[in-house]
Design a protein around this motif. Structure first.
Motif, PDB file in Angstrom:
ATOM      1  N   TRP A  69    -105.296 -37.207  56.064  1.00 10.61           N
ATOM      2  CA  TRP A  69    -103.870 -37.192  55.913  1.00 10.61           C
ATOM      3  C   TRP A  69    -102.876 -36.905  56.971  1.00 10.61           C
ATOM      4  O   TRP A  69    -101.641 -37.142  56.821  1.00 10.61           O
ATOM      5  CB  TRP A  69    -103.627 -36.251  54.694  1.00 10.61           C
ATOM      6  CG  TRP A  69    -104.081 -34.868  54.737  1.00 10.61           C
ATOM      7  CD1 TRP A  69    -103.630 -34.018  55.276  1.00 10.61           C
ATOM      8  CD2 TRP A  69    -105.399 -34.481  54.019  1.00 10.61           C
ATOM      9  NE1 TRP A  69    -104.259 -32.952  55.382  1.00 10.61           N
ATOM     10  CE2 TRP A  69    -105.473 -33.153  54.489  1.00 10.61           C
ATOM     11  CE3 TRP A  69    -106.200 -35.103  53.083  1.00 10.61           C
ATOM     12  CZ2 TRP A  69    -106.563 -32.571  54.028  1.00 10.61           C
ATOM     13  CZ3 TRP A  69    -107.379 -34.480  52.812  1.00 10.61           C
ATOM     14  CH2 TRP A  69    -107.506 -32.980  53.144  1.00 10.61           C
ATOM     15  N   LEU A  72    -100.363 -39.482  58.322  1.00  3.27           N
ATOM     16  CA  LEU A  72     -98.920 -39.490  57.626  1.00  3.27           C
ATOM     17  C   LEU A  72     -98.119 -38.479  58.003  1.00  3.27           C
ATOM     18  O   LEU A  72     -96.763 -38.448  57.722  1.00  3.27           O
ATOM     19  CB  LEU A  72     -98.988 -39.345  56.210  1.00  3.27           C
ATOM     20  CG  LEU A  72    -100.123 -40.207  55.419  1.00  3.27           C
ATOM     21  CD1 LEU A  72    -100.310 -40.066  53.938  1.00  3.27           C
ATOM     22  CD2 LEU A  72     -99.770 -41.842  55.795  1.00  3.27           C
ATOM     23  N   LYS A 147    -101.820 -49.037  51.258  1.00 10.87           N
ATOM     24  CA  LYS A 147    -100.641 -48.383  50.895  1.00 10.87           C
ATOM     25  C   LYS A 147    -100.950 -47.015  51.549  1.00 10.87           C
ATOM     26  O   LYS A 147    -101.873 -46.257  51.143  1.00 10.87           O
ATOM     27  CB  LYS A 147    -100.688 -48.170  49.439  1.00 10.87           C
ATOM     28  CG  LYS A 147     -99.335 -47.241  49.025  1.00 10.87           C
ATOM     29  CD  LYS A 147     -99.270 -47.109  47.474  1.00 10.87           C
ATOM     30  CE  LYS A 147     -98.020 -46.383  46.955  1.00 10.87           C
ATOM     31  NZ  LYS A 147     -98.170 -46.460  45.139  1.00 10.87           N
ATOM     32  N   HIS A 148    -100.199 -46.678  52.552  1.00  6.29           N
ATOM     33  CA  HIS A 148    -100.069 -45.364  53.287  1.00  6.29           C
ATOM     34  C   HIS A 148     -99.823 -44.147  52.471  1.00  6.29           C
ATOM     35  O   HIS A 148     -98.720 -43.634  52.536  1.00  6.29           O
ATOM     36  CB  HIS A 148     -99.284 -45.698  54.609  1.00  6.29           C
ATOM     37  CG  HIS A 148     -99.640 -46.591  55.440  1.00  6.29           C
ATOM     38  ND1 HIS A 148     -99.376 -47.952  55.335  1.00  6.29           N
ATOM     39  CD2 HIS A 148    -100.590 -46.762  56.585  1.00  6.29           C
ATOM     40  CE1 HIS A 148    -100.225 -48.682  56.429  1.00  6.29           C
ATOM     41  NE2 HIS A 148    -100.951 -47.895  57.125  1.00  6.29           N
ATOM     42  N   GLN A 149    -100.643 -43.771  52.004  1.00  9.93           N
ATOM     43  CA  GLN A 149    -100.594 -42.517  50.871  1.00  9.93           C
ATOM     44  C   GLN A 149    -101.770 -41.783  51.009  1.00  9.93           C
ATOM     45  O   GLN A 149    -102.876 -42.381  51.073  1.00  9.93           O
ATOM     46  CB  GLN A 149    -100.203 -43.006  49.520  1.00  9.93           C
ATOM     47  CG  GLN A 149     -99.861 -41.850  48.777  1.00  9.93           C
ATOM     48  CD  GLN A 149     -99.097 -42.376  47.378  1.00  9.93           C
ATOM     49  OE1 GLN A 149     -98.609 -43.310  47.187  1.00  9.93           O
ATOM     50  NE2 GLN A 149     -99.704 -41.755  46.311  1.00  9.93           N
ATOM     51  N   ASP A 150    -101.811 -40.432  50.898  1.00 10.25           N
ATOM     52  CA  ASP A 150    -102.733 -39.492  50.799  1.00 10.25           C
ATOM     53  C   ASP A 150    -103.926 -39.850  49.517  1.00 10.25           C
ATOM     54  O   ASP A 150    -103.509 -40.342  48.777  1.00 10.25           O
ATOM     55  CB  ASP A 150    -102.448 -38.217  50.310  1.00 10.25           C
ATOM     56  CG  ASP A 150    -101.660 -37.351  51.721  1.00 10.25           C
ATOM     57  OD1 ASP A 150    -101.554 -38.151  52.759  1.00 10.25           O
ATOM     58  OD2 ASP A 150    -101.214 -36.228  51.356  1.00 10.25           O
ATOM     59  N   HIS A 182    -105.450 -49.794  45.713  1.00  9.69           N
ATOM     60  CA  HIS A 182    -104.140 -50.365  45.693  1.00  9.69           C
ATOM     61  C   HIS A 182    -104.187 -51.114  44.431  1.00  9.69           C
ATOM     62  O   HIS A 182    -104.915 -51.452  43.795  1.00  9.69           O
ATOM     63  CB  HIS A 182    -103.817 -51.209  46.840  1.00  9.69           C
ATOM     64  CG  HIS A 182    -104.799 -52.308  47.157  1.00  9.69           C
ATOM     65  ND1 HIS A 182    -105.964 -52.319  48.004  1.00  9.69           N
ATOM     66  CD2 HIS A 182    -104.763 -53.561  46.692  1.00  9.69           C
ATOM     67  CE1 HIS A 182    -106.649 -53.605  47.900  1.00  9.69           C
ATOM     68  NE2 HIS A 182    -106.000 -54.397  47.283  1.00  9.69           N
TER      69      HIS A 182
END
Length: 401
Positions: A69, A72, A147-150, A182
């Motif tokens: 993470w 990000l 999707k750039h998310q933890d 996703h």
């Protein structure tokens, strides 16, 4: 005056040097500086091949702190990946440095380290060889929803040579397997795609991020939309990549513990380009992040280890007489000999060495390396806590030492 000593026969010298411990690379370097004949012997292709065959699996030379993470988070401080040497090995940084990019560590296998650019969308990936300093860069696949998310991304690096023993392939072609969770046509799905092997010279970073350097994504696998990829390194077993999936958190605020509701294993078969789910072994009534980890066991099977207080519960994925695979609990190990300040504070599992029975356990006093067969242990780190640990294994006897 005593008579001058005669030089040992070359074949005797070779047999002696062959027995230098691979986990102490400084011994090889010092020996190579003794004389020109020894330098020629140690740097020769024949000796290097014999040395690797004699010692078998590559030794652990260091490890990396695994915080995916971090990709990000904004850049801060030194962009050099967080490599911690457990020997006197010093990784080689690329000749032109890391440029203006800041990388987090995603995976390490077969002498290669996979990095992901921080705070970038689309994300740049880099395969780094610490033995030579070479690196190859590529961009995340554009043919798959990302999707750039933890917890919604994962990646693994593997050697691309079929039948390789992986003892000295760090300079050869490699592949990256990229995972994404996703929303798709069938709801919330997991997908994966694989980079094509790079066969050109990777001594310089690439800047031509082509769209065709990735395969088409595999069919989407529907999963619960509460699922996320745990920040643990994946396990490679029988040409398949395995990630741990967790589902939801029950928050216990007063005790500051995040309870995991359910755990599954996301399996990607490289040969069939197919994703599937494996249920984890039965879990206790209460489970939290850091109390379980996947292993590629020395026997060649997928392992699942859970820690509860001072006990390790170990399962392996075995095939029965009906050709069906199932979990078998093989061992329960007491590790109450590990020093701790407060026995009420739980231990955490941070990772393992693939193809061995070595596991890493965190306590408030540091990180311990434990052999599950012999129960031998060694403290390897006293620094700040990291969520997961990825070992770097390789032989240090390159040409020209």
């Amino acid at each position: 005056m005593p008579p001058s000593s005669r030089a040992l026969p070359e074949e005797v010298v070779e047999e002696i040097l062959l027995r230098l411990p691979p986990h102490k690379p400084a011994y090889l370097v010092c020996s190579s500086l003794t004389s020109k004949p020894w330098m020629a012997l140690l740097s020769g292709a024949r000796f290097r091949a014999r040395y690797r065959e004699f010692h078998g699996a590559p030794p652990m030379l260091g490890f990396l702190q695994f915080r995916p993470w971090d990709c990000l988070k904004p850049k801060e401080g030194d962009p050099t990946p967080p490599f911690v040497s457990t020997t006197k090995f010093c990784p080689r940084i690329p000749d032109n440095g890391w440029g203006d990019r800041d990388y987090a560590v995603w995976d390490c296998r077969h002498g290669r380290i996979l990095l992901g650019e921080k705070n970038a969308a689309p994300m740049k990936l880099a395969i780094w060889d610490p033995m030579t300093g070479r690196r190859k860069e590529l961009q995340e696949p554009s043919s798959m929803a990302v999707k750039h998310q933890d917890g919604l991304l994962g990646a693994a690096v593997v050697c691309a040579i079929s039948g390789c023993d992986h003892r000295a392939c760090h300079g050869g072609p490699s592949r990256v397997v990229f995972f994404s969770l996703h929303d798709g046509d069938a709801g919330f799905v997991a997908q994966a795609c694989v980079s094509f092997p790079e066969t050109s010279d990777c001594s310089k970073p690439r800047s031509d991020f082509r769209r065709d350097e990735w395969s088409e994504p595999c069919p989407g696998l529907p999963i619960d939309n509460a699922g996320f990829i745990e920040p643990n390194p994946p396990a490679l077993v029988n040409d398949a990549i395995h990630f741990m999936l967790a589902y939801g958190y029950d928050y216990v605020v007063d005790e500051n513990v995040h309870d995991i509701v359910r755990v599954q294993i996301l399996k990607y078969d490289l040969s069939s380009n197919c994703l599937s789910l494996i249920d984890a072994p039965s879990r206790p009534a209460r489970s939290h992040y850091g109390n379980s980890v996947l292993m590629a066991l020395e026997e060649g099977t997928l392992g699942f280890v859970r820690i509860k207080r001072f006990h390790l519960y170990i399962w392996s994925r075995q095939m029965g007489s009906d050709r069906a695979t199932a979990w078998t609990r093989s061992r329960v190990i007491n590790i109450n000999n590990i020093p701790t300040k407060d026995p009420r504070i739980f231990f955490g599992l941070l990772g393992s060495v693939e193809g061995s029975d070595i596991i890493f356990v965190y306590t408030e006093l540091g990180i311990y390396k434990i052999n599950l067969k012999t129960l031998w242990r060694k403290k390897i780190w006293e620094g700040e806590y990291c969520n997961a640990l990825i070992p770097y294994t390789s032989f240090y006897n390159p040409p020209g030492i």
